[in-house]
Design a protein around this motif. Structure first.
Motif, PDB file in Angstrom:
ATOM      1  N   ARG A  81       0.842  -1.202   0.000  1.00 48.77           N
ATOM      2  CA  ARG A  81       0.000   0.000   0.000  1.00 48.77           C
ATOM      3  C   ARG A  81       0.872   1.245   0.000  1.00 48.77           C
ATOM      4  O   ARG A  81       0.598   2.212  -0.678  1.00 48.77           O
ATOM      5  CB  ARG A  81      -0.916   0.000   1.217  1.00 48.77           C
ATOM      6  N   GLU A  82       1.899   1.234   0.823  1.00 48.70           N
ATOM      7  CA  GLU A  82       2.852   2.347   0.784  1.00 48.70           C
ATOM      8  C   GLU A  82       4.203   1.860   1.289  1.00 48.70           C
ATOM      9  O   GLU A  82       4.289   0.876   2.023  1.00 48.70           O
ATOM     10  CB  GLU A  82       2.371   3.532   1.626  1.00 48.70           C
ATOM     11  N   TRP A 104       1.988  -3.381   4.442  1.00 49.07           N
ATOM     12  CA  TRP A 104       0.571  -3.618   4.134  1.00 49.07           C
ATOM     13  C   TRP A 104       0.417  -4.035   2.684  1.00 49.07           C
ATOM     14  O   TRP A 104       0.948  -3.389   1.789  1.00 49.07           O
ATOM     15  CB  TRP A 104      -0.278  -2.375   4.439  1.00 49.07           C
ATOM     16  N   ARG A 105      -0.347  -5.104   2.466  1.00 50.83           N
ATOM     17  CA  ARG A 105      -0.489  -5.700   1.131  1.00 50.83           C
ATOM     18  C   ARG A 105      -1.538  -4.960   0.299  1.00 50.83           C
ATOM     19  O   ARG A 105      -2.584  -4.595   0.803  1.00 50.83           O
ATOM     20  CB  ARG A 105      -0.897  -7.170   1.310  1.00 50.83           C
ATOM     21  N   ARG A 106      -1.231  -4.774  -0.985  1.00 47.54           N
ATOM     22  CA  ARG A 106      -2.228  -4.236  -1.908  1.00 47.54           C
ATOM     23  C   ARG A 106      -3.187  -5.352  -2.296  1.00 47.54           C
ATOM     24  O   ARG A 106      -2.770  -6.505  -2.412  1.00 47.54           O
ATOM     25  CB  ARG A 106      -1.549  -3.764  -3.197  1.00 47.54           C
ATOM     26  N   THR A 119      -1.006  -8.206   5.304  1.00 48.40           N
ATOM     27  CA  THR A 119       0.363  -7.741   5.057  1.00 48.40           C
ATOM     28  C   THR A 119       1.029  -8.606   3.988  1.00 48.40           C
ATOM     29  O   THR A 119       0.491  -9.641   3.592  1.00 48.40           O
ATOM     30  CB  THR A 119       1.193  -7.846   6.349  1.00 48.40           C
ATOM     31  N   THR A 189       4.771  -2.922   9.921  1.00 45.98           N
ATOM     32  CA  THR A 189       3.384  -2.514  10.156  1.00 45.98           C
ATOM     33  C   THR A 189       3.137  -2.319  11.652  1.00 45.98           C
ATOM     34  O   THR A 189       2.103  -1.820  12.054  1.00 45.98           O
ATOM     35  CB  THR A 189       2.374  -3.540   9.603  1.00 45.98           C
TER      36      THR A 189
END
Ligand code: TXA
Ligand code: MG
Length: 358
Positions: A81-82, A104-106, A119, A189
């Motif tokens: 995500r970022e 964090w996983r897209r 994640t 995270t």
């Protein structure tokens, strides 16, 4: 049929075998490949059926997530995500290299990769063959260590062959791996970055970037496992293993006494010890004495450890006594793997005990 190809790491540019291996990966096949840490069992991370095959082939529990391997930071950015500033600083210092970051996983990344967690673990390996393979595949590569679950991670292509021959499309051999232990896993995270697995990047290295209080290492037993992999019984050799902590002279006495005692009972022990005492123990001619390298040179113990543990199984010894190393630098990761192999059995040797006479 598993195709076994040897590649000289100096000739990866437009190597036709690597181009073909990249195609195999893109089409859903599995390719074992070298990294600087251990050999990985690669599959297309964006193809859920390839990822499911990785779990099946290894016999890996479905709730233990995989690491995604990329060749560039730009590719990593497409999976998470970022990339927070702290991750960028770590990337600038340690990538390519043996540091895995949990971010964090897209949603575009299949959930099966992360065992359903929100994640995802990512790293850029420091190995020319791995980088060329990822580039040639054109997709991120999901890759756990290329051993069957319950075996030590493979540090040579022969180990991969012994575990996975016949069940994957290709094994790329580029010789023994440099580090010999897996990457460091760091969870970014968490409010404070948490060390989930000690590995090729040392705690001291991380602290130099994050500050002394910038990395969390403690883990209360009652806590839920920080990394799903940590709850699984790790590799344990077939023979019972115990780790010993103490001065070299005391350990020499203890190991030689144990070798003699075992021999008298018709048993054969394996001893994992540093060179200064391994030589003398070996001359007793009573067991399988395996040399962890010079005392204080943990990078050599790291390179050798998994090969030596595989030798203990191959030789069908009746027990394994191992000497721990210094608990600093790469030694932390070596001791962590030794402890896991010994299921936590540690004995302190040779301490002077003061007791009063009355
Ligand atoms: O050096 C290495 O890391 C090697 C090479 C091939 O890159 N790979 C490796 O993968 O050791 P594996 O699957 O054997 O270990 C991955 C570890 C496991 O302990 C797993 O639980 C943890 O990373 N992990 C993966 N994804 C995670 C996530 N999203 N959150 C927390 N832990 C994660
Ligand atoms: Mg593994």
């Amino acid at each position: 049929m598993t195709e076994f190809i040897a590649i000289d790491p100096r000739t990866v540019e437009r190597n036709p075998s690597l181009t073909r291996a990249g195609l195999v990966l893109r089409n859903g096949g599995l390719v074992a490949f070298p990294t600087e840490t251990v050999y990985g069992l690669g599959g297309n991370a964006l193809d859920p059926s390839a990822v499911r095959r990785i779990f099946a082939v290894k016999g890996r529990p479905a709730d233990n997530p995989l690491i995604l391997h990329c060749a560039t930071v730009r590719e990593v950015e497409r999976l998470v995500r970022e990339l927070p500033p702290v991750a960028r600083r770590l990337a600038a210092r340690f990538w390519p290299g043996p540091l895995t970051m949990v971010l964090w996983r897209r949603p575009e990344v299949p959930a099966v990769v992360s065992a359903g967690l929100p994640t995802v673990a990512v790293r850029i390996p420091a190995h020319p063959v791995a980088l060329a393979l990822i580039e040639s595949a054109g997709v991120p590569i999901a890759a756990p260590s290329a051993n069957t679950s319950g075996k030590p991670s493979p540090t040579a292509a022969e180990h991969v062959l012994a575990d996975l021959d016949g069940s994957i499309e290709m094994i790329i051999d580029a010789g023994p791996t440099a580090v010999g232990l897996e990457s460091t896993v760091l969870d970014l995270t968490a409010p404070i970055p948490r060390l989930l697995r000690p590995g090729g990047v040392t705690l001291e290295d991380l602290r130099r970037i994050l500050g002394r209080t910038g990395v969390e290492t403690a883990r209360a037993e009652s806590e839920r496992p920080a990394s799903p992999g940590m709850k699984y019984r790790h590799y344990a050799p077939q023979a019972p293993m115990t780790v010993f902590v103490g001065e070299a002279a005391a350990l020499y006495e203890l190991f030689s006494a144990e070798l003699k005692r075992a021999a008298a009972e018709g048993k054969r022990l394996a001893i994992l010890a540093h060179s200064d005492i391994a030589g003398g123990l070996d001359r007793l001619g009573l067991g399988l004495v395996l040399d962890l390298g010079p005392r204080g040179q943990e990078e050599i113990a790291a390179q050798r450890l998994f090969t030596l543990l595989r030798a203990c199984d191959a030789e069908k010894v009746d027990g394994i006594l191992a000497e721990s190393g210094r608990n600093e630098g790469l030694g932390r990761a070596v001791n962590n793997r030794l402890l896991k192999a010994a299921s936590g059995r540690v004995i302190k040797v040779g301490e002077v005990v003061h007791c009063s006479a009355d």
